[in-house]
Design an enzyme around this catalytic site. Sequence first.
Site, PDB file in Angstrom:
ATOM      1  N   HIS A  87       2.236 -24.395   2.609  1.00 49.72           N
ATOM      2  CA  HIS A  87       2.559 -25.537   3.470  1.00 49.72           C
ATOM      3  C   HIS A  87       1.387 -26.495   3.603  1.00 49.72           C
ATOM      4  O   HIS A  87       1.578 -27.668   3.911  1.00 49.72           O
ATOM      5  CB  HIS A  87       3.079 -25.072   4.840  1.00 49.72           C
ATOM      6  CG  HIS A  87       2.056 -24.554   5.801  1.00 49.72           C
ATOM      7  ND1 HIS A  87       1.812 -23.203   6.002  1.00 49.72           N
ATOM      8  CD2 HIS A  87       1.234 -25.198   6.657  1.00 49.72           C
ATOM      9  CE1 HIS A  87       0.894 -23.050   6.931  1.00 49.72           C
ATOM     10  NE2 HIS A  87       0.517 -24.244   7.340  1.00 49.72           N
ATOM     11  N   ASP A 224       3.152 -17.594   1.606  1.00 48.53           N
ATOM     12  CA  ASP A 224       2.661 -18.938   1.937  1.00 48.53           C
ATOM     13  C   ASP A 224       1.287 -19.185   1.299  1.00 48.53           C
ATOM     14  O   ASP A 224       0.256 -19.097   1.964  1.00 48.53           O
ATOM     15  CB  ASP A 224       2.590 -19.084   3.460  1.00 48.53           C
ATOM     16  CG  ASP A 224       2.528 -20.535   3.906  1.00 48.53           C
ATOM     17  OD1 ASP A 224       2.288 -21.406   3.047  1.00 48.53           O
ATOM     18  OD2 ASP A 224       2.729 -20.799   5.099  1.00 48.53           O
ATOM     19  N   SER A 648      -4.454 -22.552   9.296  1.00 49.44           N
ATOM     20  CA  SER A 648      -3.584 -22.304   8.148  1.00 49.44           C
ATOM     21  C   SER A 648      -4.403 -22.342   6.866  1.00 49.44           C
ATOM     22  O   SER A 648      -5.128 -23.302   6.610  1.00 49.44           O
ATOM     23  CB  SER A 648      -2.477 -23.357   8.084  1.00 49.44           C
ATOM     24  OG  SER A 648      -1.577 -23.214   9.149  1.00 49.44           O
TER      25      SER A 648
END
Length: 712
Positions: A87, A224, A648
């Site tokens: 992402h 991810d 992230s």
Amino acid sequence: MGRKLWLLVVALACFQLATADEGMWPLGDLNKNKAAKRAMKELGLKMPVRKIYDPKRPSLSDAVVSFGGFCSGVVVSEEGLVLTNHHCGFGSIQEHSTVEHDYLTDGFSAGAHEEELPCPGLFVRFLIRTEDVTERVLSAARGTKTEAERQIVIDSVANAVADEVSAADSTLFGVVDAYYAGNEFRLSVYRDFNDVRLVFAPPSSVGKFGGETDNWTWPRHTGDFSVFRIYSDKDNAPADYSPDNVPYRPRYVAPVSIDGYREGSFCMTLGYPGVTERYLSSYGIEEMMNGANQAMIDVRGVKQAIWKREMDSRPDIRIKYASKYDKSSNYWKNSLGVNRAIRRLKVLERKRAAESALRQWIYSRPDERERLLHLFSSLELGYGQRRQANRAMAYFAEAFLNGPELVQLAINVLNFDFGAGKELVESRADDLREQYANLDFGIDKEVFAAMLKAYRSKVDEAYLPDTYRQIDTLYGGDERAYVEGLYAASKLTSAEGLERFLVRDTAFHVMSDPAVALGLDLIVKYYEMSQSVAGASERIARDERLFNAAMRRMNADRGFYPDANSTMRLSFGTVRGYTPFDGADYDYRTTVKGIIEKARKHTGEADFTVQPGLLSLLASGDFGRYANDEGGMNVCFISDNDITGGNSGSAMFNAKGELLGLAFDGNWEAMSGDVMYEPALQRCVGVDIRYVLFIIEKYGKASDLIREMNVL
């Protein structure tokens, strides 16, 4: 237990250092923080703390990067290979995707360096060193009489300190950040690399498996990750994109381990957490809930529903809107979860109890009472004075400044500086063209009309811009008719009109364009609202700073970490599951079995659709050296590492400083973590590095990348 003692216990629970898992620690504090060092050793750290961060010698932190300024990443090869989340790389993957070459759906793998895809505008940032500059900054501000004067002086000194870095070395730049609500200041010295190229991306059925349905939840089964490469000039220095650039040779490479972990294994996370408000007063938290968070919940949901309907029906729109939808919905769901958790976990009540303890402590000490007697009444007054306008500004920002893209385009035109350097002008012009290319005006018109209705329904009439008078008088209150007229009249709705502006066509009077005129009116209205609360905001900034300092003085024997502020931080703890509610026990890991189960259960649902070839590979059970101790394949795992947005893509390391995985999410039950850490509930969700390597090698057929990473 007496009331005073109970209040003190609550205060300590809200503001003290937890012995193990709580805290996002600045790297410059590590070597002198005896409590944190002791806690890390007790939890199982097997490497010297000084090897985590050492500005004089290569160390683990040298492998960690800020990825694009919005995520984190980690360098894993001698040729500048960087791992981050899918992402985080989503915008770059989308940028290179077309209906014919749909890298979002199918994934991407560069067969050679020459096939790696340049990503204009993307950069990675290395931290070189940090330095405490509090005394230098605050000594200059001691004679100021108001908070506004204080801030002007601080900004001036901070800019001077930062400029000294670039003057000494043009490849470096400095940033001075405030810590502890402006009570301390530290300089971070960075080096940026602007030639970053996409190397590998898994299909979205891996990188986004579970989609919105599973976002912010556990258990997760999302791979991810994505892979990029840093390029430099032949002297290993930063350089703009050029075919002549070569892979960057890093100062330190994070070792990649496939030994795995067990429940209770030591785990530490290094990355760039965005913003937390752990020391914010209860007044500030309440304002955040009812203002920015609620506005995001109410307004983005309307916009996203329109986007999603069109994305589901048109492949070209799905690709155009994928990145912005993903970003918007992520923060929308976050706001939902934050407000829910604050209420459910009674965060406001606990904060108020801590403030009562502080109030009693102040009153019991003459020197504190003299300085801070009116602190809480001033905080209450300040937040009360700006309550309505602040809420309106939050809805205004969501409905207009972050709503219809024609408005955003017009505001960018208004702010365009043709007097900047040639390269900067060209870069910003390309950004405008890119923004235009990913915009469908039919969809945008529907969004704009919906935003106009949503804003009117949520705020007092005093906060309506003049546009509404025009809608009511000329269009009989019909927002859609107004929008249709606006888009038909504006030249910015055509590529030709945008180019006329960019080439500075003298016959194109941009300020007369109705979209630009509207953008200017909206900016003026927002400025008026912000000015109406300027005095209250100045008082709040001062009082929150005094509040923060008083809390630290009251608990002087405790260790305090500063709120996250997008600087590199370390968090540490252990791999472990949790019990979210009575009768539920969540394990510390998930396996590919869950992917197969979810794909079958949710047949036909886009969030859980997996390519038959991938399902077959996972069902085969042939995981080779990447298998767990039982012969299966771990996908994700959780630890009690303290993280937030910006983390992230952060590296998750084991006790020896070897890469275990990449952090990518938090959990729904503890979404209030940005304002209060919840040790029993708060978890960091990471993708297992073994699953990452398995997908790269076995599904992506990119064994050369595995060899390059020199997997242990």
